[in-house]
Scaffold this motif. Structure first.
Motif, PDB file in Angstrom:
ATOM      1  N   THR A 269      -4.457  15.981  10.383  1.00 54.37           N
ATOM      2  CA  THR A 269      -3.716  15.692  11.613  1.00 54.37           C
ATOM      3  C   THR A 269      -2.246  15.930  11.309  1.00 54.37           C
ATOM      4  O   THR A 269      -1.450  15.025  11.252  1.00 54.37           O
ATOM      5  N   SER A 270      -1.879  17.161  11.082  1.00 48.18           N
ATOM      6  CA  SER A 270      -0.538  17.496  10.612  1.00 48.18           C
ATOM      7  C   SER A 270       0.497  17.563  11.730  1.00 48.18           C
ATOM      8  O   SER A 270       0.171  17.732  12.885  1.00 48.18           O
ATOM      9  N   ARG A 271       1.747  17.493  11.326  1.00 49.22           N
ATOM     10  CA  ARG A 271       2.867  17.630  12.250  1.00 49.22           C
ATOM     11  C   ARG A 271       2.844  19.010  12.907  1.00 49.22           C
ATOM     12  O   ARG A 271       3.258  19.165  14.031  1.00 49.22           O
ATOM     13  N   ALA A 272       2.375  20.009  12.187  1.00 51.50           N
ATOM     14  CA  ALA A 272       2.358  21.371  12.708  1.00 51.50           C
ATOM     15  C   ALA A 272       1.518  21.482  13.978  1.00 51.50           C
ATOM     16  O   ALA A 272       1.757  22.339  14.815  1.00 51.50           O
ATOM     17  N   GLY A 273       0.545  20.592  14.123  1.00 50.23           N
ATOM     18  CA  GLY A 273      -0.313  20.627  15.302  1.00 50.23           C
ATOM     19  C   GLY A 273       0.276  19.962  16.514  1.00 50.23           C
ATOM     20  O   GLY A 273      -0.291  19.989  17.588  1.00 50.23           O
ATOM     21  N   HIS A 274       1.439  19.345  16.378  1.00 57.80           N
ATOM     22  CA  HIS A 274       2.055  18.632  17.486  1.00 57.80           C
ATOM     23  C   HIS A 274       3.183  19.438  18.081  1.00 57.80           C
ATOM     24  O   HIS A 274       3.892  20.143  17.382  1.00 57.80           O
TER      25      HIS A 274
ATOM     26  N   GLY B 232       0.753  -1.240   0.000  1.00 59.74           N
ATOM     27  CA  GLY B 232       0.000   0.000   0.000  1.00 59.74           C
ATOM     28  C   GLY B 232       0.782   1.288   0.000  1.00 59.74           C
ATOM     29  O   GLY B 232       0.231   2.340  -0.297  1.00 59.74           O
ATOM     30  N   ARG B 233       2.078   1.252   0.268  1.00 58.88           N
ATOM     31  CA  ARG B 233       2.828   2.505   0.427  1.00 58.88           C
ATOM     32  C   ARG B 233       3.106   3.226  -0.886  1.00 58.88           C
ATOM     33  O   ARG B 233       3.473   4.392  -0.924  1.00 58.88           O
ATOM     34  N   GLY B 234       2.912   2.548  -1.976  1.00 55.68           N
ATOM     35  CA  GLY B 234       3.149   3.195  -3.277  1.00 55.68           C
ATOM     36  C   GLY B 234       2.715   2.280  -4.381  1.00 55.68           C
ATOM     37  O   GLY B 234       2.307   1.149  -4.124  1.00 55.68           O
ATOM     38  N   VAL B 235       2.761   2.705  -5.566  1.00 53.32           N
ATOM     39  CA  VAL B 235       3.107   4.037  -6.021  1.00 53.32           C
ATOM     40  C   VAL B 235       1.841   4.796  -6.407  1.00 53.32           C
ATOM     41  O   VAL B 235       0.961   4.242  -7.047  1.00 53.32           O
ATOM     42  N   TRP B 236       1.816   6.069  -5.987  1.00 50.66           N
ATOM     43  CA  TRP B 236       0.614   6.876  -6.112  1.00 50.66           C
ATOM     44  C   TRP B 236       0.962   8.254  -6.644  1.00 50.66           C
ATOM     45  O   TRP B 236       2.084   8.712  -6.496  1.00 50.66           O
ATOM     46  N   LYS B 237      -0.033   8.936  -7.190  1.00 51.72           N
ATOM     47  CA  LYS B 237       0.103  10.361  -7.508  1.00 51.72           C
ATOM     48  C   LYS B 237      -0.247  11.097  -6.223  1.00 51.72           C
ATOM     49  O   LYS B 237      -1.414  11.326  -5.933  1.00 51.72           O
ATOM     50  N   LEU B 238       0.784  11.396  -5.457  1.00 49.91           N
ATOM     51  CA  LEU B 238       0.608  12.021  -4.152  1.00 49.91           C
ATOM     52  C   LEU B 238       0.959  13.504  -4.216  1.00 49.91           C
ATOM     53  O   LEU B 238       1.743  13.921  -5.060  1.00 49.91           O
ATOM     54  N   LYS B 239       0.423  14.237  -3.286  1.00 50.03           N
ATOM     55  CA  LYS B 239       0.793  15.634  -3.098  1.00 50.03           C
ATOM     56  C   LYS B 239       1.895  15.628  -2.043  1.00 50.03           C
ATOM     57  O   LYS B 239       1.620  15.525  -0.847  1.00 50.03           O
ATOM     58  N   ALA B 240       3.140  15.703  -2.506  1.00 48.26           N
ATOM     59  CA  ALA B 240       4.305  15.505  -1.627  1.00 48.26           C
ATOM     60  C   ALA B 240       4.261  16.393  -0.392  1.00 48.26           C
ATOM     61  O   ALA B 240       4.528  15.921   0.718  1.00 48.26           O
ATOM     62  N   ASP B 241       3.920  17.671  -0.558  1.00 49.27           N
ATOM     63  CA  ASP B 241       3.887  18.560   0.597  1.00 49.27           C
ATOM     64  C   ASP B 241       2.841  18.115   1.617  1.00 49.27           C
ATOM     65  O   ASP B 241       3.071  18.187   2.825  1.00 49.27           O
ATOM     66  N   ARG B 242       1.720  17.619   1.140  1.00 50.92           N
ATOM     67  CA  ARG B 242       0.672  17.144   2.060  1.00 50.92           C
ATOM     68  C   ARG B 242       1.097  15.861   2.764  1.00 50.92           C
ATOM     69  O   ARG B 242       0.805  15.666   3.935  1.00 50.92           O
ATOM     70  N   VAL B 243       1.797  14.972   2.044  1.00 52.56           N
ATOM     71  CA  VAL B 243       2.291  13.735   2.663  1.00 52.56           C
ATOM     72  C   VAL B 243       3.288  14.062   3.764  1.00 52.56           C
ATOM     73  O   VAL B 243       3.196  13.561   4.884  1.00 52.56           O
ATOM     74  N   LEU B 244       4.252  14.930   3.449  1.00 51.80           N
ATOM     75  CA  LEU B 244       5.311  15.232   4.400  1.00 51.80           C
ATOM     76  C   LEU B 244       4.825  16.053   5.588  1.00 51.80           C
ATOM     77  O   LEU B 244       5.524  16.156   6.591  1.00 51.80           O
TER      78      LEU B 244
ATOM     79  N   ILE C 223       9.302  10.413   1.355  1.00 55.83           N
ATOM     80  CA  ILE C 223       8.727   9.879   0.132  1.00 55.83           C
ATOM     81  C   ILE C 223       9.853   9.581  -0.853  1.00 55.83           C
ATOM     82  O   ILE C 223      10.931  10.154  -0.772  1.00 55.83           O
ATOM     83  N   THR C 224       9.595   8.656  -1.747  1.00 54.30           N
ATOM     84  CA  THR C 224      10.534   8.294  -2.805  1.00 54.30           C
ATOM     85  C   THR C 224       9.844   8.542  -4.130  1.00 54.30           C
ATOM     86  O   THR C 224       8.704   8.126  -4.328  1.00 54.30           O
ATOM     87  N   LYS C 225      10.546   9.211  -5.027  1.00 54.78           N
ATOM     88  CA  LYS C 225       9.995   9.476  -6.361  1.00 54.78           C
ATOM     89  C   LYS C 225      10.099   8.225  -7.221  1.00 54.78           C
ATOM     90  O   LYS C 225      11.128   7.557  -7.235  1.00 54.78           O
TER      91      LYS C 225
END
Length: 121
Positions: free
Chosen positions: A113-118, A39-51, A74-76
């Motif tokens: 549930t972003s890192r910014a909130g922690h 399940g971890r890949g490969v997807w068209k992800l929004k890298a900034d949202r993932v990170l 993430i890995t391209k």
């Protein structure tokens, strides 16, 4: 949190899969590690949202959590990405219905549930 909904299990050619996988999707009896790898890949992800997220939750078509991992990067893979992470083996959510089902047809869902909130995030 990012949630990835796996479709049915199917074989794939490891020489054509950038992660070298022999299958994708979910089948009953998979281990948490197998479900995460599928399940971890490969997807068209929004890298900034993932990170910006702490974890990824892998669910099956029934909405049952089959793996949980912290996100480490993430890995391209061509025009797509794969999530890198640390599997949380034995997480109590595994085997339970997800508490955050996403209704989109897209297999990837993003939740706030972003890192910014922690603290220290």
């Amino acid at each position: 949190m990012i949630q990835i909904r796996l479709s049915h299990y199917e074989p794939c050619d490891p020489t054509e899969d950038c992660l070298g996988r022999t299958h994708i999707g979910y089948q009953e009896g998979m281990t948490e590690a197998e479900a995460f790898e599928a399940g971890r890949g490969v997807w068209k992800l929004k890298a900034d949202r993932v990170l910006d997220q702490d974890e990824v939750q892998i669910i099956n078509l029934d909405g049952t959590v089959v793996a949980v991992a912290t996100i480490t990067g993430i890995t391209k893979c061509g025009d797509r990405q794969a999530i890198e992470g640390t599997l949380l083996t034995g997480d109590p959510r595994v085997g339970q219905p997800t508490t955050t089902p996403h209704l989109s047809r897209n297999p990837v869902g993003y939740f706030e549930t972003s890192r910014a909130g922690h603290a220290g995030g």
